[in-house]
Motif scaffolding. Structure first.
Motif, PDB file in Angstrom:
ATOM      1  N   SER A  69       0.620  -1.184   0.076  1.00  0.00           N
ATOM      2  CA  SER A  69       0.208  -0.229  -0.075  1.00  0.00           C
ATOM      3  C   SER A  69       0.826   1.150   0.095  1.00  0.00           C
ATOM      4  N   GLY A  70       0.986   1.967  -0.974  1.00  0.00           N
ATOM      5  CA  GLY A  70       1.799   3.016  -1.326  1.00  0.00           C
ATOM      6  C   GLY A  70       3.006   2.411  -1.184  1.00  0.00           C
ATOM      7  N   GLU A  71       3.895   3.046  -0.240  1.00  0.00           N
ATOM      8  CA  GLU A  71       5.351   2.511  -0.039  1.00  0.00           C
ATOM      9  C   GLU A  71       5.423   1.817   1.106  1.00  0.00           C
ATOM     10  N   ARG A  72       4.438   1.271   1.592  1.00  0.00           N
ATOM     11  CA  ARG A  72       4.420   0.513   2.934  1.00  0.00           C
ATOM     12  C   ARG A  72       4.240  -0.974   2.684  1.00  0.00           C
ATOM     13  N   SER A  73       4.878  -1.993   3.243  1.00  0.00           N
ATOM     14  CA  SER A  73       4.486  -3.330   3.136  1.00  0.00           C
ATOM     15  C   SER A  73       3.750  -3.758   4.658  1.00  0.00           C
ATOM     16  N   HIS A  74       3.518  -2.936   5.541  1.00  0.00           N
ATOM     17  CA  HIS A  74       2.837  -3.468   6.650  1.00  0.00           C
ATOM     18  C   HIS A  74       1.995  -2.332   6.931  1.00  0.00           C
ATOM     19  N   TRP A  75       0.855  -2.632   7.655  1.00  0.00           N
ATOM     20  CA  TRP A  75      -0.057  -1.383   8.131  1.00  0.00           C
ATOM     21  C   TRP A  75       0.692  -0.188   8.892  1.00  0.00           C
TER      22      TRP A  75
END
Length: 67
Positions: free
Chosen positions: A24-30
């Motif tokens: 999500s966007g540049e993130r792989s974790h919430w």
């Protein structure tokens, strides 16, 4: 591994909640990336998600739905 553990502990159905397997966007974790370990890339997440297809088929043959 959690699905495997549930199977070996005798689960009659396995539900994965809050497990979206997407970048999500540049993130792989919430919660954002881990600082001291490697984080999955979008390609890795896509490959991991594909492993659920044969796993679901195998569990379905055993009468155990994976949702």
């Amino acid at each position: 591994m959690a699905v495997n553990l549930a199977y070996f502990l005798g689960a009659s159905a396995i539900y994965l909640l809050g497990f979206d397997m997407q970048y999500s966007g540049e993130r792989s974790h919430w919660h954002g990336d881990h600082k001291k370990t490697s984080n999955p890339s979008p390609d890795m997440l896509s490959k991991w998600a594909l492993t659920f297809v044969p796993m679901c088929e195998d569990l379905k043959k055993l009468g155990i739905p994976l949702v």
